[in-house]
Design a protein around this motif. Structure first.
Motif, mmCIF file in Angstrom:
data_model
loop_
_atom_site.group_PDB
_atom_site.id
_atom_site.type_symbol
_atom_site.label_atom_id
_atom_site.label_comp_id
_atom_site.label_asym_id
_atom_site.label_seq_id
_atom_site.Cartn_x
_atom_site.Cartn_y
_atom_site.Cartn_z
ATOM 1 N N LEU A 1 -11.383 26.851 -7.366
ATOM 2 C CA LEU A 1 -12.060 26.176 -6.255
ATOM 3 C C LEU A 1 -13.267 25.360 -6.705
ATOM 4 O O LEU A 1 -13.991 24.829 -5.863
ATOM 5 C CB LEU A 1 -12.497 27.201 -5.197
ATOM 6 N N ASP A 2 -13.499 25.301 -8.019
ATOM 7 C CA ASP A 2 -14.668 24.617 -8.568
ATOM 8 C C ASP A 2 -15.942 25.142 -7.894
ATOM 9 O O ASP A 2 -16.789 24.371 -7.429
ATOM 10 C CB ASP A 2 -14.526 23.098 -8.393
ATOM 11 N N ALA A 3 -16.042 26.464 -7.832
ATOM 12 C CA ALA A 3 -17.154 27.134 -7.151
ATOM 13 C C ALA A 3 -18.338 27.307 -8.097
ATOM 14 O O ALA A 3 -18.170 27.643 -9.267
ATOM 15 C CB ALA A 3 -16.705 28.494 -6.634
ATOM 16 N N SER A 4 -19.525 27.093 -7.560
ATOM 17 C CA SER A 4 -20.747 27.299 -8.330
ATOM 18 C C SER A 4 -21.080 28.790 -8.356
ATOM 19 O O SER A 4 -20.475 29.606 -7.640
ATOM 20 C CB SER A 4 -21.901 26.529 -7.684
ATOM 21 N N PHE A 5 -22.073 29.140 -9.157
ATOM 22 C CA PHE A 5 -22.523 30.526 -9.204
ATOM 23 C C PHE A 5 -23.015 30.979 -7.826
ATOM 24 O O PHE A 5 -22.736 32.091 -7.384
ATOM 25 C CB PHE A 5 -23.629 30.695 -10.260
ATOM 26 N N SER A 6 -23.713 30.101 -7.127
ATOM 27 C CA SER A 6 -24.189 30.403 -5.777
ATOM 28 C C SER A 6 -23.028 30.632 -4.811
ATOM 29 O O SER A 6 -23.071 31.546 -3.980
ATOM 30 C CB SER A 6 -25.073 29.259 -5.276
ATOM 31 N N ASP A 7 -21.987 29.815 -4.928
ATOM 32 C CA ASP A 7 -20.792 30.003 -4.097
ATOM 33 C C ASP A 7 -20.188 31.382 -4.335
ATOM 34 O O ASP A 7 -19.779 32.067 -3.393
ATOM 35 C CB ASP A 7 -19.727 28.951 -4.406
ATOM 36 N N LEU A 8 -20.129 31.791 -5.588
ATOM 37 C CA LEU A 8 -19.549 33.088 -5.931
ATOM 38 C C LEU A 8 -20.410 34.236 -5.415
ATOM 39 O O LEU A 8 -19.887 35.259 -4.966
ATOM 40 C CB LEU A 8 -19.345 33.198 -7.442
ATOM 41 N N GLN A 9 -21.733 34.050 -5.472
ATOM 42 C CA GLN A 9 -22.617 35.068 -4.903
ATOM 43 C C GLN A 9 -22.341 35.230 -3.414
ATOM 44 O O GLN A 9 -22.272 36.345 -2.900
ATOM 45 C CB GLN A 9 -24.084 34.697 -5.116
ATOM 46 N N TRP A 10 -22.148 34.117 -2.719
ATOM 47 C CA TRP A 10 -21.873 34.176 -1.289
ATOM 48 C C TRP A 10 -20.500 34.765 -0.986
ATOM 49 O O TRP A 10 -20.294 35.341 0.084
ATOM 50 C CB TRP A 10 -22.045 32.804 -0.628
ATOM 51 N N THR A 11 -19.572 34.637 -1.918
ATOM 52 C CA THR A 11 -18.264 35.256 -1.725
ATOM 53 C C THR A 11 -18.417 36.768 -1.582
ATOM 54 O O THR A 11 -17.730 37.394 -0.773
ATOM 55 C CB THR A 11 -17.325 34.915 -2.906
ATOM 56 N N ILE A 12 -19.321 37.343 -2.325
ATOM 57 C CA ILE A 12 -19.605 38.777 -2.230
ATOM 58 C C ILE A 12 -20.542 39.063 -1.059
ATOM 59 O O ILE A 12 -20.299 39.951 -0.239
ATOM 60 C CB ILE A 12 -20.230 39.290 -3.546
ATOM 61 N N ASP A 13 -21.628 38.282 -0.972
ATOM 62 C CA ASP A 13 -22.678 38.571 0.002
ATOM 63 C C ASP A 13 -22.280 38.307 1.451
ATOM 64 O O ASP A 13 -22.717 39.019 2.352
ATOM 65 C CB ASP A 13 -23.939 37.768 -0.328
ATOM 66 N N ALA A 14 -21.461 37.300 1.698
ATOM 67 C CA ALA A 14 -21.047 37.013 3.080
ATOM 68 C C ALA A 14 -20.321 38.214 3.675
ATOM 69 O O ALA A 14 -20.538 38.574 4.835
ATOM 70 C CB ALA A 14 -20.160 35.768 3.129
ATOM 71 N N TYR A 15 -19.488 38.836 2.864
ATOM 72 C CA TYR A 15 -18.757 40.028 3.307
ATOM 73 C C TYR A 15 -19.711 41.199 3.508
ATOM 74 O O TYR A 15 -19.730 41.837 4.562
ATOM 75 C CB TYR A 15 -17.675 40.374 2.286
ATOM 76 N N ALA A 16 -20.505 41.484 2.490
ATOM 77 C CA ALA A 16 -21.389 42.651 2.533
ATOM 78 C C ALA A 16 -22.435 42.541 3.645
ATOM 79 O O ALA A 16 -22.712 43.523 4.352
ATOM 80 C CB ALA A 16 -22.069 42.844 1.180
ATOM 81 N N LEU A 17 -23.006 41.352 3.820
ATOM 82 C CA LEU A 17 -24.037 41.178 4.843
ATOM 83 C C LEU A 17 -23.484 41.312 6.255
ATOM 84 O O LEU A 17 -24.087 41.976 7.103
ATOM 85 C CB LEU A 17 -24.728 39.816 4.676
ATOM 86 N N SER A 18 -22.354 40.683 6.515
ATOM 87 C CA SER A 18 -21.799 40.781 7.870
ATOM 88 C C SER A 18 -21.311 42.206 8.151
ATOM 89 O O SER A 18 -21.466 42.711 9.266
ATOM 90 C CB SER A 18 -20.687 39.754 8.103
#
Length: 180
Positions: free
Chosen positions: A36-53
């Motif tokens: 997906l040409d994801a940045s490090f920040s994008d990858l952090q959000w892949t984990i954090d979006a799930y955990a935070l919600s």
């Protein structure tokens, strides 16, 4: 099989999916980044979006379970989790993936918040202890095997399957929830 055991099976399968998704995705992150040409920040959000919600909405989901019925809220969470898992697997870009992960966390919050209440309403006395032990063992095993399953799916098929695997499990689990 008595309804209470179907309930336990459904609750344990739901817990398996939502806790597995905490660890299974970590192994797939390098493949996600490349595809997906994801940045490090994008990858952090892949984990954090799930955990935070998941964490932020657990109390709300528990209150909704008290108001609307635990089985109904669990089923709604299961549907949201399963559909968003499909969307995660189909993600064309990091933003779509991360929004889908947030929805997955919302569904997970509904399942997690109502799981123990469903067990408590179905089981009494000594059987409740057995059911809670099975639930706890499922939770522990889910987190432990997540990286192994994530690695097998990512290297053997494709990273998208760490999400797609939830869809058939979700359908079967929903059938167990709705079976009387």
């Amino acid at each position: 099989m008595a309804r209470k055991w179907w309930t336990l099976l459904a609750v344990c399968l739901g817990m398996l999916m939502l806790l597995l998704d905490i660890t299974i995705v970590n192994v797939a992150l390098p493949s996600i980044a490349g595809d997906l040409d994801a940045s490090f920040s994008d990858l952090q959000w892949t984990i954090d979006a799930y955990a935070l919600s998941l964490a932020a909405l657990m109390l709300v989901a528990g209150s909704l379970g008290d108001l609307l019925g635990h089985r109904r809220v669990f089923a709604a969470g299961l549907v949201a989790f399963s559909i968003s898992s499909l969307l995660c697997g189909l993600a064309p870009d990091p933003l779509f993936l991360n929004v889908s992960r947030a929805v997955q966390g919302i569904g997970g919050a509904a399942m997690f918040a109502t799981s123990l209440a469903l067990i408590a309403q179905e089981f009494k006395g000594r059987e409740r202890g057995t059911a809670l032990g099975i639930w706890g063992a499922t939770a522990g095993a889910s987190v432990a095997v997540g990286p192994l399953i994530g690695g097998a799916l990512t290297s053997g098929i494709d990273w998208r399957w760490v999400f797609f695997v939830n869809v058939p499990i979700g359908v079967v689990t929903l059938w167990f929830v709705l079976a009387k």
